[in-house]
Design an enzyme around this catalytic site. Structure first.
Site, mmCIF file in Angstrom:
data_model
loop_
_atom_site.group_PDB
_atom_site.id
_atom_site.type_symbol
_atom_site.label_atom_id
_atom_site.label_comp_id
_atom_site.label_asym_id
_atom_site.label_seq_id
_atom_site.Cartn_x
_atom_site.Cartn_y
_atom_site.Cartn_z
ATOM 1 N N HIS A 195 38.035 46.468 45.793
ATOM 2 C CA HIS A 195 36.632 46.247 46.156
ATOM 3 C C HIS A 195 36.595 46.156 47.680
ATOM 4 C CE1 HIS A 195 35.508 45.039 41.964
ATOM 5 N NE2 HIS A 195 36.778 44.662 41.940
ATOM 6 N N ARG A 245 33.698 46.342 49.506
ATOM 7 C CA ARG A 245 32.502 45.563 49.880
ATOM 8 C C ARG A 245 31.485 46.276 50.755
ATOM 9 N NH1 ARG A 245 33.490 42.394 45.761
ATOM 10 N NH2 ARG A 245 34.906 40.657 46.105
ATOM 11 N N ASN A 296 30.625 47.788 42.652
ATOM 12 C CA ASN A 296 29.747 46.611 42.700
ATOM 13 C C ASN A 296 29.475 46.168 44.127
ATOM 14 O OD1 ASN A 296 32.476 45.869 42.809
ATOM 15 N ND2 ASN A 296 32.097 43.822 42.016
ATOM 16 N N LYS A 305 33.029 53.509 36.148
ATOM 17 C CA LYS A 305 33.504 52.139 35.918
ATOM 18 C C LYS A 305 32.458 51.373 35.121
ATOM 19 C CE LYS A 305 35.099 47.829 36.685
ATOM 20 N NZ LYS A 305 35.384 47.137 37.932
ATOM 21 N N HIS A 354 36.198 47.020 32.665
ATOM 22 C CA HIS A 354 36.472 45.579 32.779
ATOM 23 C C HIS A 354 36.066 44.958 31.448
ATOM 24 C CE1 HIS A 354 36.108 41.620 35.188
ATOM 25 N NE2 HIS A 354 35.843 41.323 33.938
ATOM 26 N N HIS A 370 42.968 45.522 34.384
ATOM 27 C CA HIS A 370 43.528 44.166 34.463
ATOM 28 C C HIS A 370 43.590 43.439 33.111
ATOM 29 C CE1 HIS A 370 39.275 43.598 34.896
ATOM 30 N NE2 HIS A 370 39.243 43.530 36.205
ATOM 31 N N ASP A 389 43.206 44.941 42.188
ATOM 32 C CA ASP A 389 41.877 44.324 42.068
ATOM 33 C C ASP A 389 41.562 43.530 43.344
ATOM 34 O OD1 ASP A 389 39.413 43.602 41.196
ATOM 35 O OD2 ASP A 389 40.089 42.225 39.632
ATOM 36 N N HIS A 411 36.722 37.451 49.177
ATOM 37 C CA HIS A 411 35.571 36.578 49.448
ATOM 38 C C HIS A 411 35.999 35.679 50.606
ATOM 39 C CE1 HIS A 411 33.523 37.672 45.699
ATOM 40 N NE2 HIS A 411 34.673 37.493 45.066
ATOM 41 N N GLY A 440 37.576 36.250 42.508
ATOM 42 C CA GLY A 440 38.235 37.384 43.152
ATOM 43 C C GLY A 440 39.154 36.929 44.253
HETATM 44 O O1 DOR Z 1 37.444 38.414 40.055
HETATM 45 C C1 DOR Z 1 36.822 39.453 40.184
HETATM 46 N N1 DOR Z 1 36.219 39.766 41.335
HETATM 47 N N2 DOR Z 1 36.725 40.272 39.139
HETATM 48 C C2 DOR Z 1 35.881 41.329 39.155
HETATM 49 O O2 DOR Z 1 35.774 41.999 38.159
HETATM 50 C C3 DOR Z 1 35.058 41.618 40.335
HETATM 51 C C4 DOR Z 1 35.685 41.063 41.543
HETATM 52 C C5 DOR Z 1 34.760 41.072 42.728
HETATM 53 O O3 DOR Z 1 34.152 42.116 42.979
HETATM 54 O O4 DOR Z 1 34.663 40.062 43.403
#
Ligand code: DOR
Length: 444
Positions: free
Chosen positions: A64, A66, A96, A149, A181, A235, A306, A310, A325
């Protein structure tokens, strides 16, 4: 007359499709042009790699990054710089973001943003949603598209396909492998009361329990069988799912992550608090052992990180407000090489899981093995180097890793993307030359 190769990598041990061999590699126009004993004067430049192992470039098929919309956590420049410092040569990025990547315009926007800023090659998943289900067959063939996805359970962001009817429609629209997922949304909602008013983060794997994962995976596999659609279960975290997956190997491939193979509950939650929080959760050692057993028996096809950064500020919110995450693209190679050193994983299997595997299951063109004509993507590692993973080493914008302080044996010393040395001795070199990953079933 100009020499036949742009670069020769001299004196290393290569992991070739047939096994390990001492061989030089000659690179021309970004591709592998020769493998074997080469005349050292036959290249414009030469890179001495004696004592090191040359692996096909590591492909992280679940990250990800972002961008757009959440650049305070990560962007394509910082996330791909983290990738190449960690020995990763290509990444497949999840949808996402803000906005979600659910349209051709959003996909093209990501490809445009990556150009001139990405340090490694990239492709982007299109997120499945009720609104775009009719367009998925078209969207999945667009240039730079990694595939479709699906989030069956809500995680970070708003993407969700929670009911069987919509999921069946998603699977019926298109032909490429769909990445999923698997957490059962109705059960997540039903059990949210357990943590809603505040709870210790160690409750995370109890709210999102093994049954939540098993139910979703079972529903997916049943629908995949009904529609004869290939799926990739992202995962996988439970012994329960690993028990049912062998009956679906004609259609389903399996991913595990380095963190689910390495961390376990309750220890990780006690030590790391919400930094250990992710979806699906880090679980007890019995589940972790089952992942290793599945891996040893060939039930696992690939390892993805994955990578889901954050900020520490976001993570400091009280559970369950703290987001799920953890970053992982920069630590995937060191963590797995440490497992290689400990004898839990062979180097050949490492390559199968991190390069050949993702290339095979997503139909990547020209990557995934050291072979004539393939892209000169190489992860050059020192299997004996002893290092400590630290937050200071992390260049991801979030600035932390759940593996801070961990001593490992095995380290990425250099990263080559299509013949460009983009990382050497912990330094990023040259310019961000990342390009779109090409797929066999995609327009390019
Ligand atoms: O822990 C996660 N964080 N699982 C996910 O499926 C999405 C990801 C995120 O985008 O932060």
């Amino acid at each position: 007359m100009s020499p036949p190769y742009d670069l020769i990598l001299h004196g290393g041990t290569c992991v070739l499709p047939g096994g390990e061999a001492r061989a030089d590699i000659g690179i021309r126009d970004g591709r592998i042009a020769a493998i074997g004993a080469l005349d050292q004067d036959a290249a414009v430049s030469r890179f001495e790699v004696r004592g090191l192992h040359l692996l096909p470039g590591v492909i992280d098929s679940q990250v990800h990054m972002r961008e757009p919309g959440l650049e305070h956590k990560e962007d394509f420049a910082s996330g791909t710089m983290a990738a190449v410092l960690g020995g990763v040569t290509a990444v497949m990025e999840m949808p996402n973001t803000k906005p979600n990547t659910t349209t051709a315009a959003a996909l093209a926007d990501k490809a445009r943003r990556a150009k001139g800023r990405a340090w490694c090659d990239m492709a982007f998943f299109v997120g499945a949603a009720a609104e775009n289900v009719e367009q998925l067959a078209e969207l999945e063939r667009l240039p730079a598209c990694a595939g479709v996805k699906v989030f069956m359970g809500s995680s970070t962001g708003s993407l969700l396909v929670e009911d069987d009817a919509t999921l069946a429609q998603v699977l019926a629209n298109g032909t490429r492998r769909v990445a999923v997922h698997c957490e059962d949304e109705p059960r997540l909602r039903e059990r949210f009361a357990m943590v809603e008013g505040g709870a210790p983060v160690s409750q995370h794997p109890h709210w999102r329990d093994a049954e939540t994962a098993r139910r979703a995976t079972e529903r997916l596999l049943r629908l995949a069988r009904g529609t004869q659609r290939r799926v990739h279960v992202l995962h996988v975290t439970t012994a329960d799912e690993m028990e049912i997956l062998p009956d679906y190997r004609d259609l389903a491939t399996v991913e595990v992550t380095p963190q689910h193979l390495t961390l376990s509950a309750p220890e990780a939650y006690e030590r790391l608090g919400s930094l250990a929080q992710m979806n699906p959760p880090i679980r007890e050692t019995a589940h972790r052992d089952a992942l290793w057993r599945a891996l040893d028996q060939g039930l696992v096809d690939c390892i993805g990180s994955d990578h889901a950064p954050h900020t520490l500020e976001e993570k400091a919110q009280a559970y369950p407000k703290s987001p799920s995450g953890m970053p992982g693209v920069q630590t995937l190679v060191p963590i797995l090489l440490d497992h290689v050193h400990a004898g839990r994983l062979s180097l050949t299997r490492f390559v199968d899981l991190t390069s050949a595997g993702p290339a095979r299951l997503y139909g990547v063109a020209g990557k995934g093995r050291i072979a004539l004509g393939y892209d000169a993507d190489l992860t050059i590692v020192d299997l004996k180097a002893q290092r400590t993973i630290t937050n200071q080493w992390i260049v991801s914008r979030c600035g932390w890793t759940p593996f801070d302080g961990m001593k490992v044996t095995g380290w990425p010393e250099a990263t080559l993307v299509r013949g460009h040395v983009v990382m050497r001795d912990g330094q990023v070199l040259g310019d961000p030359i990342g390009a779109a990953i090409r797929y066999q079933e995609c327009l390019s």
